[in-house]
Write a protein that holds these residues in place. Structure first.
Motif, PDB file in Angstrom:
ATOM      1  N   UNK A   1       0.827  -1.206   0.000  1.00  0.00           N
ATOM      2  CA  UNK A   1       0.000   0.000   0.000  1.00  0.00           C
ATOM      3  C   UNK A   1       0.864   1.261   0.000  1.00  0.00           C
ATOM      4  N   UNK A   2       1.993   1.169   0.709  1.00  0.00           N
ATOM      5  CA  UNK A   2       2.913   2.318   0.713  1.00  0.00           C
ATOM      6  C   UNK A   2       3.360   2.628  -0.708  1.00  0.00           C
ATOM      7  N   UNK A   3       3.721   1.580  -1.444  1.00  0.00           N
ATOM      8  CA  UNK A   3       4.133   1.786  -2.841  1.00  0.00           C
ATOM      9  C   UNK A   3       3.006   2.407  -3.652  1.00  0.00           C
ATOM     10  N   UNK A   4       1.796   1.879  -3.437  1.00  0.00           N
ATOM     11  CA  UNK A   4       0.644   2.389  -4.196  1.00  0.00           C
ATOM     12  C   UNK A   4       0.421   3.874  -3.890  1.00  0.00           C
ATOM     13  N   UNK A   5       0.381   4.190  -2.608  1.00  0.00           N
ATOM     14  CA  UNK A   5       0.112   5.584  -2.230  1.00  0.00           C
ATOM     15  C   UNK A   5       1.230   6.513  -2.697  1.00  0.00           C
ATOM     16  N   UNK A   6       2.470   5.993  -2.635  1.00  0.00           N
ATOM     17  CA  UNK A   6       3.594   6.787  -3.143  1.00  0.00           C
ATOM     18  C   UNK A   6       3.422   7.110  -4.619  1.00  0.00           C
ATOM     19  N   UNK A   7       3.011   6.091  -5.369  1.00  0.00           N
ATOM     20  CA  UNK A   7       2.819   6.289  -6.814  1.00  0.00           C
ATOM     21  C   UNK A   7       1.732   7.321  -7.073  1.00  0.00           C
ATOM     22  N   UNK A   8       0.660   7.249  -6.284  1.00  0.00           N
ATOM     23  CA  UNK A   8      -0.437   8.220  -6.455  1.00  0.00           C
ATOM     24  C   UNK A   8       0.063   9.612  -6.083  1.00  0.00           C
TER      25      UNK A   8
ATOM     26  N   UNK B   1      -5.889  11.702   5.173  1.00  0.00           N
ATOM     27  CA  UNK B   1      -6.191  10.385   5.718  1.00  0.00           C
ATOM     28  C   UNK B   1      -6.934  10.418   7.040  1.00  0.00           C
ATOM     29  N   UNK B   2      -7.541   9.274   7.356  1.00  0.00           N
ATOM     30  CA  UNK B   2      -8.091   9.086   8.694  1.00  0.00           C
ATOM     31  C   UNK B   2      -6.898   8.901   9.630  1.00  0.00           C
ATOM     32  N   UNK B   3      -7.086   9.073  10.931  1.00  0.00           N
ATOM     33  CA  UNK B   3      -5.945   8.958  11.854  1.00  0.00           C
ATOM     34  C   UNK B   3      -5.200   7.640  11.704  1.00  0.00           C
ATOM     35  N   UNK B   4      -5.908   6.536  11.468  1.00  0.00           N
ATOM     36  CA  UNK B   4      -5.242   5.238  11.321  1.00  0.00           C
ATOM     37  C   UNK B   4      -4.329   5.205  10.104  1.00  0.00           C
ATOM     38  N   UNK B   5      -4.786   5.818   9.005  1.00  0.00           N
ATOM     39  CA  UNK B   5      -3.977   5.845   7.780  1.00  0.00           C
ATOM     40  C   UNK B   5      -2.752   6.722   7.984  1.00  0.00           C
ATOM     41  N   UNK B   6      -2.946   7.855   8.626  1.00  0.00           N
ATOM     42  CA  UNK B   6      -1.827   8.763   8.893  1.00  0.00           C
ATOM     43  C   UNK B   6      -0.758   8.025   9.713  1.00  0.00           C
ATOM     44  N   UNK B   7      -1.232   7.245  10.700  1.00  0.00           N
ATOM     45  CA  UNK B   7      -0.297   6.530  11.572  1.00  0.00           C
ATOM     46  C   UNK B   7       0.376   5.359  10.865  1.00  0.00           C
ATOM     47  N   UNK B   8      -0.352   4.716   9.954  1.00  0.00           N
ATOM     48  CA  UNK B   8       0.208   3.530   9.328  1.00  0.00           C
ATOM     49  C   UNK B   8       1.308   3.850   8.323  1.00  0.00           C
ATOM     50  N   UNK B   9       1.174   4.995   7.639  1.00  0.00           N
ATOM     51  CA  UNK B   9       2.187   5.347   6.629  1.00  0.00           C
ATOM     52  C   UNK B   9       2.848   6.673   6.985  1.00  0.00           C
ATOM     53  N   UNK B  10       3.616   6.661   8.059  1.00  0.00           N
ATOM     54  CA  UNK B  10       4.248   7.912   8.512  1.00  0.00           C
ATOM     55  C   UNK B  10       5.256   8.442   7.482  1.00  0.00           C
ATOM     56  N   UNK B  11       5.740   7.538   6.604  1.00  0.00           N
ATOM     57  CA  UNK B  11       6.712   7.959   5.581  1.00  0.00           C
ATOM     58  C   UNK B  11       6.086   8.942   4.588  1.00  0.00           C
ATOM     59  N   UNK B  12       4.742   8.901   4.525  1.00  0.00           N
ATOM     60  CA  UNK B  12       4.061   9.753   3.541  1.00  0.00           C
ATOM     61  C   UNK B  12       3.513  10.995   4.214  1.00  0.00           C
TER      62      UNK B  12
END
Lengths: 417, 417
Positions: free
Chosen positions: B272-279, B288-299
Motif C-alpha cells: 500500500x505504501x508503494x501504491x500511495x507513493x505512486x499516487x 487520511x483518517x488517523x489510522x492511515x496517517x499513523x500507518x504510513x508515517x513515511x508519507x
C-alpha cells in the motif's frame, strides 16, 4: 414530539436489509401479513369502529364515512388482494440489459428497489395495507401518513404488519406510520431527501399541489382525471351510447370516469339527441357550451360556466361541448385535460391516428372507454397510483414503478483510456 | 421584463408540432444547425470574445475563463458532435410493448417526447448547443437559462439554431433562451408546471439544491460525484495502482473522478505504501483518517477533518480511509456517497458480490475505474447529464431519458365490464 429524522434513519437502515431479500422470502412476508391481518381482525375492526364513531360525531359526509369504513368483508378483500400480489413476478434483481463494451467493460443494468417510499394519503384504510404490501414486494421500506380520521384503524393495521415483519425476522421499522396528526410533519417528510427516495401522494388536487410545491424529494403526482371523449363525425353514435354511459356512469367517483364529452359539430343532431337522452336517463346532469345548449333545446342542458371544463366531476355531471374539428377538440384537451385519459370514438382511420399521435395524455383510447385506465385492466396485477406526470412512470403504476436500477460494470483491473 | 409565461406558452405550442416529426426530418434539422453554426462561426466567435473580455475584466479565475472560451477548434468539435447525434437511432415513436388483453383491449405503450425541457446551466457555451440538439433529436422544445457570463455567446448560438429551425419551417420558439439575468426568473421557471415537463440543472451543489427545493416541475438532479474505491484485502495492489491513478488523476475536475480511497485494514502495509507513493507522485495530496496517517508515517498524509469525507474534490486531493471490513466500507459509502460511482478492487468473488448487491449508487464497479460513468463510455452515444437520483433515469442519461411514454388502447366500441 415525533422524531421524523429518526424514522427516516430507521427506514434507511431497514431498506438496506430488504434490498437483497429473495422473492420467496418477500412472498413469505406477505403471506405472514395476510395471516396476521386475519388473526388480528377483531382488534382491527374494533379500532375502525372507534374511528367511525368519532367521524359520525364530527358529522362527516356519508361518502367520507363509506371510505373510512373497514368491515369484515372489506378486510377479507384486502387479505385476498395480498394473495394476488404474492402471485406476481418480482421485478427486483432482474438484469435489464447486459453488454460487453468496446472499452472492455462488461456492463449490466440491474433493477433495484427505490429504497424508502413516503406515502401520504387520505382516510382510506385499505391504502395502508395495499401500499405496504406493494412496497415490501419490491423491497422498499415505507413511511406512511394516513388521514387522521383513520388513525386508530391504521395503528391496528400497522400492528399486524409489524408483527409479520418480526415473525420473519425483519426490521419492524420497514413499515412505519406517522401517528402524530401535526400537519407540519407532512412538510418535513417532503423535504427529507436524505432518507426518502420518492413521495407518493394519494389524494385530491390540494394534496397533490402541496406535494409538488413543497417537496424536494421527487414526487409522483397523479390520480386526478379530467377525462375527455370525442365523438367524431364518423362515430357510430348508436354503439357510442354504451361507451359514453360506461365511461360516465359505471363508477362516477373515480379518476378515469368521463368528465367532458366533445362532440364534432357534424354529428347527426337527432342521433346525438338520442345519445344524450340515454345518458341523461342514467341520472346524469349535462352542462353544455352555448352551441350545445342551443342545438338540443329538448334537453335540460345547463350552460357551462368558467371553470367547468377544468373540473373533475367525480359524480353524475357531464360537460358537453361542440367542436368544429378534431384540431379544435385536441386544442380543448390540451388546455383542460389533466393528462390522464382521453378517447376518440370514430370509424375513420385518419381521425383515430391524428388523435392518438397528437393527444399526449397518459392513456389515449380509440373506440374504448376511459374507464380502462387501471392497473388491473392493464394487466399490471396491482396499482400503486395513476401517474399523470411524464417522468418515471405514466398512467397506472405497477410494481416496476417502485423500482429503480443501477449500472454494474465489471473489468479486469480496467482503467479508462 | 421577460415574459416567461409567454415563453412557456410558445414552447408548449412548438413542442406539439415537434412531437410527431419523423426521424429524417429531425436529422435534417440537426444538419441545418450544424451548417448554420459553421456559417455563423465568425459572429459566434466574436460574441465569445466579448464575453471573454468582460470576464477577464471582472477578474474571473483561469478555470472559469477556460470553461467560457469558445474558439474555432471547440466550435468545430461541437459541430462534429452534432453529426454523432444525427447517427443515433431516434427513440421516439417506438412501441415498447403491445398486447391484446383479456378484456378485449389492444394495448400499446409508445415512446413520446417529454414535451418542454427547462435547462439551467453555468457558463459553458457548449451546453447551449449540446442540449438543444439532444432535445430536438427527441422531439422536445427547450427553454434554456445559461450563465450570465456567456450571454453574448449564447445569443449568437441561439441565432444560428433558430435560423436552422426557420430554414426547416419549424417554429423558432422551439428553442428559447432566457436572456434577462434576473435570478427571480429561475425561480419562476422552476414552478411553471403548466408549461415545463422536466428541469435539468447542470451545475454545482448550490444550483442542484435550489432546483430541488424550489421546483414544482420534476427535476433531474445529478452531476455531483463523491466517488469511492475500496481496495479489498484480496486486491492485487500492483495492478490496482494504475486504477487508483486513473480514477483520480486522468481528469480530476469531473464528477466521476475518485474522491475517497477506502483501504481494507488487512491490505499489505508495504504494498500500500508503494501504491500511495505512486499516487502521491502524480501530484495528489492525501488526506487520511488517523489510522492511515499513523500507518504510513513515511508519507505526507494530512489528517482529514470533518466534512472532508463529504467533499467532491474536483482536483488533485484524495481521501484515504482504513476500514475494518467490507461492511464498514459500505457503511461509509452509505453515509458519504452522493450515489454516483463506487468501485471495489478485489480478486474475491464473494466480496465483489456483496459490494455489488449492497452498494446502491448509480454505477457500481468491480475492478474498474469510476471514470467509466459517462454516456459515451456506456455506449449511449450522447449524455444529457448524469443523474444521481433514483427516479426516471440513473447514471449517464442518454436520449431515452428525454422521453416519456403513453399508453394507447384500441377497442371495438369497448366498454369496461
Amino acid at each position: 414530539m415525533t422524531d421524523l429524522i429518526g424514522m427516516g434513519q430507521a427506514a434507511r437502515k431497514a431498506c438496506r436489509e430488504l434490498a437483497n431479500l429473495s422473492a420467496p422470502a418477500k412472498n413469505r412476508l406477505l403471506q405472514a401479513i395476510a395471516e396476521q391481518l386475519d388473526a388480528q381482525a377483531p382488534e382491527i375492526l374494533a379500532a375502525n369502529q372507534v374511528d367511525m364513531q368519532a367521524a359520525k360525531q364530527k358529522g362527516l359526509a356519508d361518502a367520507m364515512l363509506d371510505r373510512l369504513l373497514l368491515d369484515s368483508q372489506r378486510l377479507q378483500g384486502i387479505i385476498s388482494d395480498i394473495q394476488q400480489v404474492i402471485s406476481l413476478p418480482d421485478p427486483v434483481g432482474v438484469e435489464l440489459d447486459s453488454q460487453r463494451l468496446d472499452n472492455g467493460l462488461r456492463l449490466l443494468k440491474r433493477r433495484i428497489p427505490l429504497g424508502v417510499l413516503g406515502v401520504i394519503y387520505e382516510a382510506r384504510p385499505n391504502v395502508t395495507v395495499d401500499i405496504s404490501v406493494l412496497a415490501l414486494k419490491t423491497g422498499n421500506a415505507a413511511i406512511l401518513r394516513g388521514g387522521r380520521e383513520t388513525l386508530n384503524t391504521n395503528q391496528a393495521l400497522l400492528k399486524a404488519i409489524q408483527a409479520a415483519l418480526s415473525e420473519c425476522q425483519l426490521d419492524s421499522n420497514t413499515i412505519q406510520l406517522i401517528q402524530d396528526p401535526d400537519r407540519a410533519l407532512v412538510g418535513q417528510l417532503l423535504t427529507m431527501d436524505e432518507y426518502v427516495d420518492m413521495i407518493i401522494p394519494r389524494g385530491g388536487p390540494k394534496l397533490q399541489a402541496v406535494c409538488r410545491e413543497q417537496a424536494s424529494v421527487p414526487v409522483i403526482t397523479g390520480g386526478i382525471g379530467i377525462c375527455h371523449m370525442l365523438l367524431d363525425k364518423r362515430a357510430d353514435l348508436t354503439k357510442a351510447t354504451e361507451l359514453v354511459i360506461n365511461a360516465k356512469v359505471q363508477r362516477p367517483t373515480v379518476c378515469n370516469a368521463l368528465d367532458t364529452l366533445l362532440v364534432h359539430q357534424d354529428c347527426d343532431t337527432d342521433a346525438m339527441l338520442d345519445l344524450l337522452k340515454a345518458v341523461h336517463g342514467q341520472g346524469v346532469s349535462l352542462k353544455g357550451c352555448p352551441l350545445a345548449v342551443a342545438r338540443w333545446p329538448q334537453l335540460d342542458i345547463a350552460t357551462a360556466i368558467d371553470g367547468d371544463w377544468d373540473t373533475e366531476w367525480l359524480g353524475l355531471t357531464l360537460g358537453v361541448k361542440l367542436v368544429a374539428s378534431i384540431d379544435a377538440a385536441i386544442e380543448h384537451i390540451d388546455a383542460h385535460s389533466s393528462g390522464h385519459s382521453e378517447a376518440i370514438i370514430t370509424d375513420d382511420l385518419a381521425a383515430s391516428q391524428q388523435f392518438v399521435d397528437q393527444v399526449q395524455s397518459a392513456a389515449v383510447y380509440v373506440n374504448a372507454s376511459t374507464r380502462f385506465t387501471d392497473g388491473a385492466e392493464f394487466g399490471l396485477g396491482a396499482e400503486v397510483a395513476v401517474s399523470t406526470q411524464k417522468l418515471h412512470a405514466r398512467g397506472p403504476m405497477g410494481l416496476e414503478a417502485l423500482t429503480s436500477y443501477k449500472w454494474i460494470g465489471y473489468g479486469d483491473y480496467l482503467a479508462r483510456s
